[in-house]
Structure formats: C-alpha cells, structure tokens
Motif scaffolding. Sequence first.
Motif, short mmCIF file in Angstrom:
data_model
loop_
_atom_site.label_atom_id
_atom_site.label_comp_id
_atom_site.label_asym_id
_atom_site.label_seq_id
_atom_site.Cartn_x
_atom_site.Cartn_y
_atom_site.Cartn_z
N GLY A 37 0.82 -1.21 0.00
CA GLY A 37 0.00 0.00 0.00
C GLY A 37 0.85 1.25 0.00
N ASP A 38 0.32 2.28 0.66
CA ASP A 38 1.01 3.57 0.70
C ASP A 38 1.62 3.85 2.07
N ASP A 39 1.86 2.81 2.85
CA ASP A 39 2.45 3.02 4.17
C ASP A 39 3.84 3.62 4.06
N VAL A 40 4.19 4.45 5.05
CA VAL A 40 5.48 5.11 5.03
C VAL A 40 6.21 4.88 6.35
N LEU A 41 7.51 5.07 6.29
CA LEU A 41 8.35 5.18 7.48
C LEU A 41 8.79 6.63 7.57
N LEU A 42 8.80 7.18 8.78
CA LEU A 42 9.32 8.53 8.99
C LEU A 42 10.68 8.40 9.65
N ARG A 43 11.71 8.52 8.83
CA ARG A 43 13.09 8.39 9.29
C ARG A 43 13.61 9.77 9.66
N HIS A 44 14.35 9.83 10.75
CA HIS A 44 14.85 11.13 11.17
C HIS A 44 15.91 11.63 10.21
N GLY A 45 15.88 12.96 9.95
CA GLY A 45 16.79 13.53 8.97
C GLY A 45 18.23 13.57 9.39
N ARG A 46 18.48 13.49 10.69
CA ARG A 46 19.87 13.52 11.18
C ARG A 46 20.36 12.13 11.55
N ASP A 47 19.48 11.36 12.18
CA ASP A 47 19.82 10.01 12.65
C ASP A 47 19.02 9.00 11.84
N ASP A 48 19.64 8.41 10.81
CA ASP A 48 18.87 7.55 9.91
C ASP A 48 18.54 6.18 10.50
N THR A 49 18.85 5.98 11.77
CA THR A 49 18.44 4.74 12.44
C THR A 49 17.24 4.97 13.36
N SER A 50 16.76 6.22 13.42
CA SER A 50 15.62 6.53 14.28
C SER A 50 14.37 6.76 13.44
N PHE A 51 13.27 6.13 13.87
CA PHE A 51 12.00 6.24 13.17
C PHE A 51 10.90 6.59 14.16
N VAL A 52 9.82 7.19 13.65
CA VAL A 52 8.64 7.39 14.47
C VAL A 52 7.93 6.05 14.59
N GLY A 53 7.81 5.53 15.82
CA GLY A 53 7.17 4.24 16.03
C GLY A 53 6.12 4.31 17.11
N VAL A 54 5.58 3.16 17.46
CA VAL A 54 4.58 3.07 18.51
C VAL A 54 5.26 2.67 19.80
N GLY A 96 6.28 1.18 23.28
CA GLY A 96 5.99 -0.10 23.91
C GLY A 96 6.27 -1.29 23.04
N ASP A 97 6.51 -1.07 21.75
CA ASP A 97 6.82 -2.19 20.87
C ASP A 97 8.29 -2.53 20.93
N SER A 98 8.65 -3.58 20.22
CA SER A 98 10.05 -3.98 20.12
C SER A 98 10.87 -2.86 19.51
N ASP A 99 12.13 -2.78 19.92
CA ASP A 99 13.03 -1.77 19.35
C ASP A 99 13.57 -2.19 18.00
N ASN A 100 13.16 -3.32 17.51
CA ASN A 100 13.60 -3.79 16.20
C ASN A 100 12.96 -2.93 15.11
N LEU A 101 13.77 -2.14 14.41
CA LEU A 101 13.24 -1.21 13.43
C LEU A 101 12.75 -1.89 12.16
N ASP A 102 12.89 -3.20 12.03
CA ASP A 102 12.38 -3.89 10.87
C ASP A 102 10.93 -4.34 11.05
N THR A 103 10.37 -4.14 12.22
CA THR A 103 8.99 -4.53 12.46
C THR A 103 8.04 -3.47 11.91
N ARG A 104 6.76 -3.85 11.88
CA ARG A 104 5.75 -2.95 11.33
C ARG A 104 5.32 -1.86 12.31
N ARG A 105 5.97 -1.80 13.48
CA ARG A 105 5.58 -0.80 14.46
C ARG A 105 5.81 0.61 13.95
N ALA A 106 6.71 0.77 13.00
CA ALA A 106 7.04 2.10 12.49
C ALA A 106 6.38 2.39 11.15
#
Length: 267
Positions: free
Chosen positions: A111-128, A130-140
């Motif tokens: 679909g049209d789902d997006v990830l919001l990656r931080h412009g300075r720290d490309d390992t940080s995303f807007v997530g939910v 309480g979820d796992s810190d694994n950035l490969d999950t659908r939490r973000a």
Amino acid sequence: MELFPDGAHVRLWSRLHGTYLHADEDGRGVTTSPQRAALSAAWGVHRLARGGAAYVLLRSAAYGRYLALWARPAPAPAPQGHGGHPVLRAFDDPDQDDVLWVAVRAAGDEGDDVLLRHGRDDTSFVGVAGDSDNLDTRRAHWAVEVIPPRRRPPFFPAPVPVSSPLGFTRRVFYVMTDYNGEYSSNSFRTFEFKGRSCFQLRATLASLLNKEIHTNITLCVSPGSKGRLTPLLVDLPCNNEPIAIIVLITGSPDSAALELVYPDVDA
C-alpha cells in the motif's frame, strides 16, 4: 512525497495497532490512541529544503509544537515516559535538525504506508511506544490520511467550569499583528495567566488589547521563530511553560495574509 503536501494536515495511523499518533495533553510528548476525530491527531505539514535534501516537518494542530527527535546528551537519561521516542519541540533555530523527517515507502508494503526516518539520525524512526526496538517490524509503518480543510473556522470551544486552575500558571507573551499580518519580535508584552482555558485566555487578551468583542480576535500559537503559526482551538497544555500568542482580527486582511488552515477533524 505526495502524501505530505505542504500546508495540509494529516493523520498518521498505525495499521498494525489501529491507533493514531497524538500530541500528548502535556504539550511535550506524543502517544497513540484509537481516537480519530481529535485535533491532537492532526499534524500540519511543513515542507523544508536544506542542503539539497527535502524534509517533512510535522506541527501539532493542537499545541503548535513540532514533532522532534529526543536528543539526550550522554549519560543523561531520556525524560520519563518518552524513552527514545519523539517529543514536541519549538522550531527556533535555522540550523535546527531535530525536527527534520524523511518520508520513505515502507519496505515490503503493497500500500502507501510510510516510514518517517529522522533527517539527522537515519536509524531513528517514528514508532509506537511499547513495541520492540527492532526497526524492521511494522511498528514504524504509518498510513497517511490527508485531512481536508474547513471552509470556515470552527466555533471557539465554550469554557469548561473547573473548581480551581489546578496549579497551572504560566507566563504569556503576546503581540497583535498589523494590517498586513506582520509583527515585531520586539513588540511582545507579557502577563501571568492562571488555568488552561483558551476561552478565558482570549477574553483576557481582548481586555488587555481593548477589544470590546473578543469573539472577533483569533489567537495563534507561535511554535518558535522558524515555525508556522497554529490557531489556538483547544485548552492550553497541562504544563506551566511560557507560551507566545499572536493575536489577529478574525476575517481581516492580516488574517488572510497569514493563510491559516483549520483541519476538519470530523471528516
């Protein structure tokens, strides 16, 4: 990205959890909630180009502050309840980068789902939270819903009776725009305001400015010298932090010059 048109308002919906990204009532943090028709779930899009790169900035339609990455100097801990998740910040510095986000398509999503990656720290995303810190999950993963604008400003909320101001006292800095919607940063005046009622705040400012009909003034929150103005439509956040208010005459040329947009959160 076309999902984030400049000047529009959007909701961010977690397809995994069925919840929306909300500005916290404390005006500092973010949370998620299933509530859809709320101003705290609306985010104003502010597109910005810097150094040849395009960024998406998101401004809370409720409190005016920008979604930002919490940057904590080691070894200081993050604020309680925030962890490594985004917070709300003023946008004051032309070189400020904690408010910069890059929208990218979510890998493996049809679909049209997006990830919001931080412009300075490309390992940080807007997530939910309480979820796992694994950035490969659908939490973000977020589905973006564009909120249509209202044709007219909404009615100002009626005052809600309270037995006490609950200890909320803050310094209010205020200034009124001129005929062209402009104002000087040196023209701000100040007073102490008790409570959170935006209705009472408007009445107080009308009295200070000698405006007999306070329903004819519009209050806007200034989220920093580089941020865009946000019409004040909800009670003030649950904190004692100072707030800067820009006052204009509703429906006047200065109001049109500021191009205020009111999201239709019921749509």
